[in-house]
Design an enzyme around this catalytic site. Structure first.
Site, PDB file in Angstrom:
ATOM      1  N   SER A 143     -99.270  14.802 -19.786  1.00 54.30           N
ATOM      2  CA  SER A 143     -98.575  14.642 -21.062  1.00 54.30           C
ATOM      3  C   SER A 143     -99.396  13.806 -22.041  1.00 54.30           C
ATOM      4  O   SER A 143     -99.980  12.782 -21.675  1.00 54.30           O
ATOM      5  CB  SER A 143     -97.230  13.970 -20.828  1.00 54.30           C
ATOM      6  N   LYS A 151     -96.521  17.073 -24.722  1.00 56.24           N
ATOM      7  CA  LYS A 151     -96.464  15.706 -25.240  1.00 56.24           C
ATOM      8  C   LYS A 151     -95.049  15.173 -25.042  1.00 56.24           C
ATOM      9  O   LYS A 151     -94.089  15.935 -25.004  1.00 56.24           O
ATOM     10  CB  LYS A 151     -96.787  15.684 -26.739  1.00 56.24           C
ATOM     11  N   ALA A 163    -103.275   3.908 -27.951  1.00 57.47           N
ATOM     12  CA  ALA A 163    -102.004   3.343 -28.408  1.00 57.47           C
ATOM     13  C   ALA A 163    -101.436   4.300 -29.451  1.00 57.47           C
ATOM     14  O   ALA A 163    -101.112   3.906 -30.572  1.00 57.47           O
ATOM     15  CB  ALA A 163    -102.207   1.950 -28.992  1.00 57.47           C
ATOM     16  N   LEU A 206     -96.678   7.513 -28.824  1.00 54.83           N
ATOM     17  CA  LEU A 206     -95.780   8.636 -28.503  1.00 54.83           C
ATOM     18  C   LEU A 206     -95.429   9.476 -29.734  1.00 54.83           C
ATOM     19  O   LEU A 206     -94.292   9.930 -29.894  1.00 54.83           O
ATOM     20  CB  LEU A 206     -94.510   8.125 -27.806  1.00 54.83           C
ATOM     21  N   ASN A 243     -92.192  16.736 -21.049  1.00 52.98           N
ATOM     22  CA  ASN A 243     -92.106  15.291 -20.902  1.00 52.98           C
ATOM     23  C   ASN A 243     -91.147  14.764 -21.964  1.00 52.98           C
ATOM     24  O   ASN A 243     -91.190  15.208 -23.117  1.00 52.98           O
ATOM     25  CB  ASN A 243     -93.502  14.676 -21.065  1.00 52.98           C
ATOM     26  N   CYS A 292     -91.156   3.099 -21.192  1.00 56.30           N
ATOM     27  CA  CYS A 292     -90.752   2.827 -22.571  1.00 56.30           C
ATOM     28  C   CYS A 292     -89.822   1.619 -22.617  1.00 56.30           C
ATOM     29  O   CYS A 292     -89.012   1.427 -21.709  1.00 56.30           O
ATOM     30  CB  CYS A 292     -90.011   4.033 -23.158  1.00 56.30           C
ATOM     31  N   ILE A 295    -100.126   8.032 -11.654  1.00 57.03           N
ATOM     32  CA  ILE A 295     -99.545   6.933 -12.417  1.00 57.03           C
ATOM     33  C   ILE A 295     -99.682   7.184 -13.916  1.00 57.03           C
ATOM     34  O   ILE A 295    -100.534   7.961 -14.349  1.00 57.03           O
ATOM     35  CB  ILE A 295    -100.232   5.583 -12.067  1.00 57.03           C
ATOM     36  N   GLY A 326    -104.646  10.131 -12.741  1.00 57.75           N
ATOM     37  CA  GLY A 326    -105.431   8.928 -12.972  1.00 57.75           C
ATOM     38  C   GLY A 326    -106.911   9.128 -12.725  1.00 57.75           C
ATOM     39  O   GLY A 326    -107.372   9.077 -11.585  1.00 57.75           O
ATOM     40  N   GLY A 346    -105.941  14.600 -17.445  1.00 54.16           N
ATOM     41  CA  GLY A 346    -105.658  13.977 -18.734  1.00 54.16           C
ATOM     42  C   GLY A 346    -106.892  13.677 -19.542  1.00 54.16           C
ATOM     43  O   GLY A 346    -107.354  14.492 -20.335  1.00 54.16           O
TER      44      GLY A 346
END
Length: 305
Positions: free
Chosen positions: A23, A47, A72, A75, A101, A132, A193, A245, A267
């Site tokens: 995601s 996303k 950062a 979202l 997601n 979150c 993770i 990861g 990812g």
């Protein structure tokens, strides 16, 4: 030479191979047409979707680091209704499961987003992002408190009949405790993770590089942490796991399978090569064929300790 059986199943979602997209790294799927065949991978993960559209954080919001990157993004997304109306119609014609997601800033938002997706036939399952902060309870992160995580998972479970994957945060003291809490609350599978919290500093400016100060660390630097957590959780819960990861190639992916993951997500690698997920899927199959291994299923959790 007989081709190895690469198919896996996660909570009733049948996939041609174990390779999924992570995601936030694969847009809404259609953006990657031209870089890879969407029907060459096991599943696509959207996303993170919220109840309302979100603009995300101010820039700069992404920075390369040794062995990975910090993001950062905040979202940023089009919102669940726009996804259903504008993004999902295209994906319905692609023969690859679409997993959505979702996240919320409050318990109620999690439940509402899940409810709106529940009636959509083009959605094979949902992945719940619990990393979150709960804005109604002083900003406590749902995914770092077992009770808060259970509340989210139970609420989403009550609002959807679709397979539910819960994405675990690594920013906890005991990931096994969190995994058990989510399993007890009704999760069908776990993905782990999510990113590790980190920061980067511009020495000369004496300022953080990211406008948000901190961000999520991903990429090869976090792979050993992710592998360890997948291995620990695989021994503790009976749910299928999705490893995430620092997976940059087929060997990385297969290490997660040995550690106990049924599937994996690609990812950060997609930022370097938009076709990475397809290449990893092909590489995994080639490895099994070369070694004479008949099926990927036979490798799940086969680590010898």
């Amino acid at each position: 030479m007989t081709r190895p059986d690469m198919s896996v199943e996660i909570a009733g979602i049948k996939m041609r191979n174990p390779v999924m997209t992570a995601s936030g790294t694969f847009g809404y799927g259609a953006e990657f047409v031209g870089y890879l065949d969407l029907e060459s991978i096991g599943a696509m993960v959207s996303k993170g979707l919220s109840l309302k559209p979100k603009a995300g954080n101010p820039t700069p919001r992404i920075v390369e680091t040794p062995g990975g990157m910090l993001n950062a993004i905040g979202l940023q997304n089009v919102g669940v209704d726009a996804f259903i109306n504008q993004k999902l119609p295209y994906l319905k014609d692609v023969d690859t499961p679409v997993i959505v997601n979702l996240y919320g800033n409050t318990l109620e938002e999690y439940g509402e987003v899940a409810a709106r997706l529940d009636g959509q036939p083009g959605v094979a399952g949902i992945e719940v992002n619990i990393s979150c902060p709960n804005v109604m309870q002083g900003g406590i992160v749902f995914g770092t408190d077992p009770q808060a995580a259970q509340e989210v998972v139970r609420l989403v479970r009550n609002n959807t009949s679709k397979p539910m994957i819960v994405k675990l945060s690594p920013n906890v003291t005991d990931v096994v405790l969190m995994a058990k809490a989510c399993a007890d609350a009704g999760a069908d599978a776990l993905s782990l993770i999510n990113t590790l919290t980190g920061m980067a500093i511009d020495l000369d400016k004496r300022r953080p590089v990211l406008a948000n100060v901190t961000g999520g660390l991903s990429g090869p630097a976090i792979k050993p942490v992710a592998l360890r957590m997948v291995w620990q959780v695989a021994k503790a819960v009976k749910l299928p796991l999705i490893g995430i990861g620092g997976i940059m190639n087929a060997r990385d992916a297969l290490e997660f399978i040995l550690a106990g993951a049924t599937a994996i997500q690609v990812g950060t690698a997609s930022f370097l090569d938009p076709g990475a997920a397809q290449q990893i899927a092909r590489g995994m199959e080639a490895y099994l064929a070369e070694k004479g291994i008949p099926s990927i299923a036979s490798m799940i959790g086969a680590l010898e300790v």
